[in-house]
Design a protein around this motif. Structure first.
Motif, PDB file in Angstrom:
ATOM      1  N   GLU A 135      45.854  41.765  49.470  1.00 38.84           N
ATOM      2  CA  GLU A 135      44.895  41.143  50.745  1.00 38.84           C
ATOM      3  C   GLU A 135      43.467  41.872  50.595  1.00 38.84           C
ATOM      4  N   ASP A 136      43.012  42.851  49.940  1.00 34.69           N
ATOM      5  CA  ASP A 136      41.566  43.214  49.926  1.00 34.69           C
ATOM      6  C   ASP A 136      40.862  42.217  48.680  1.00 34.69           C
ATOM      7  N   THR A 137      41.849  41.738  47.705  1.00 32.30           N
ATOM      8  CA  THR A 137      41.140  40.993  46.877  1.00 32.30           C
ATOM      9  C   THR A 137      40.830  39.528  47.310  1.00 32.30           C
ATOM     10  N   ASN A 138      41.859  39.243  48.434  1.00 35.49           N
ATOM     11  CA  ASN A 138      41.531  38.037  48.961  1.00 35.49           C
ATOM     12  C   ASN A 138      40.448  37.792  50.100  1.00 35.49           C
ATOM     13  N   GLU A 139      39.998  39.189  50.764  1.00 40.72           N
ATOM     14  CA  GLU A 139      39.094  39.330  51.535  1.00 40.72           C
ATOM     15  C   GLU A 139      37.819  39.342  50.679  1.00 40.72           C
ATOM     16  N   ALA A 140      37.736  39.841  49.429  1.00 38.71           N
ATOM     17  CA  ALA A 140      36.448  39.752  48.543  1.00 38.71           C
ATOM     18  C   ALA A 140      36.304  38.189  48.220  1.00 38.71           C
ATOM     19  N   LEU A 164      33.972  41.051  42.487  1.00 37.80           N
ATOM     20  CA  LEU A 164      35.289  40.547  42.113  1.00 37.80           C
ATOM     21  C   LEU A 164      35.790  41.060  40.908  1.00 37.80           C
ATOM     22  N   ASN A 165      34.707  41.717  39.839  1.00 38.75           N
ATOM     23  CA  ASN A 165      35.221  42.382  38.595  1.00 38.75           C
ATOM     24  C   ASN A 165      35.580  43.969  38.871  1.00 38.75           C
ATOM     25  N   ASP A 166      35.277  44.383  39.998  1.00 33.14           N
ATOM     26  CA  ASP A 166      35.720  45.677  40.445  1.00 33.14           C
ATOM     27  C   ASP A 166      36.971  45.830  41.294  1.00 33.14           C
ATOM     28  N   LEU A 167      37.666  44.824  41.275  1.00 36.42           N
ATOM     29  CA  LEU A 167      38.812  44.952  42.152  1.00 36.42           C
ATOM     30  C   LEU A 167      40.045  45.311  41.477  1.00 36.42           C
TER      31      LEU A 167
END
Length: 122
Positions: A94-99, A85-88
């Motif tokens: 959308e990619d952040t929500n998937e993580a 999560l820190n490497d987002l």
């Protein structure tokens, strides 16, 4: 007769530790899951990333305490998901929500693994 008393005390201690673990893991996991849901619902990307950093800080605190009472293997898999999560920094919403959804799933597995059952007590 002393053996019976010892076994009764041992069983009470085991049940108490299991109940304490359940209470601790339940409350902490629910709090982290609530923050993940809040981050998923956030529309501002900068605020979402700040919430992800806060979730990772919460996880580090929980992980430090939970290593004493919970299986390390299940914690390690959740730690990997939370650590991403820190490497987002360059990802879209959308990619952040998937993580975040993956991290939520891992935390739910930690909770499910810590539920009170006979194998956790013995």
């Amino acid at each position: 007769m002393k053996r019976l008393w010892f076994s009764a005390v041992f069983i009470l201690i085991a049940l108490s530790l299991c109940a304490f673990e359940q209470f601790f893991v339940y409350s902490e996991c629910n709090e982290i899951i609530a923050h993940i849901d809040s981050a998923i619902n956030e529309t501002d990307l900068k605020a979402k990333k700040e919430k992800c950093a806060a979730i990772e800080d919460e996880w580090e605190d929980f992980d430090r305490k939970a290593t004493y009472i919970t299986d390390h293997a299940i914690l390690h898999s959740a730690e990997i998901s939370i650590g991403t999560l820190n490497d987002l920094n360059n990802l879209n919403a959308e990619d952040t929500n998937e993580a975040l959804i993956e991290a939520k799933s891992e935390i739910e597995q930690v909770y499910d693994h810590s539920k009170i059952n006979l194998s956790n007590i013995l």
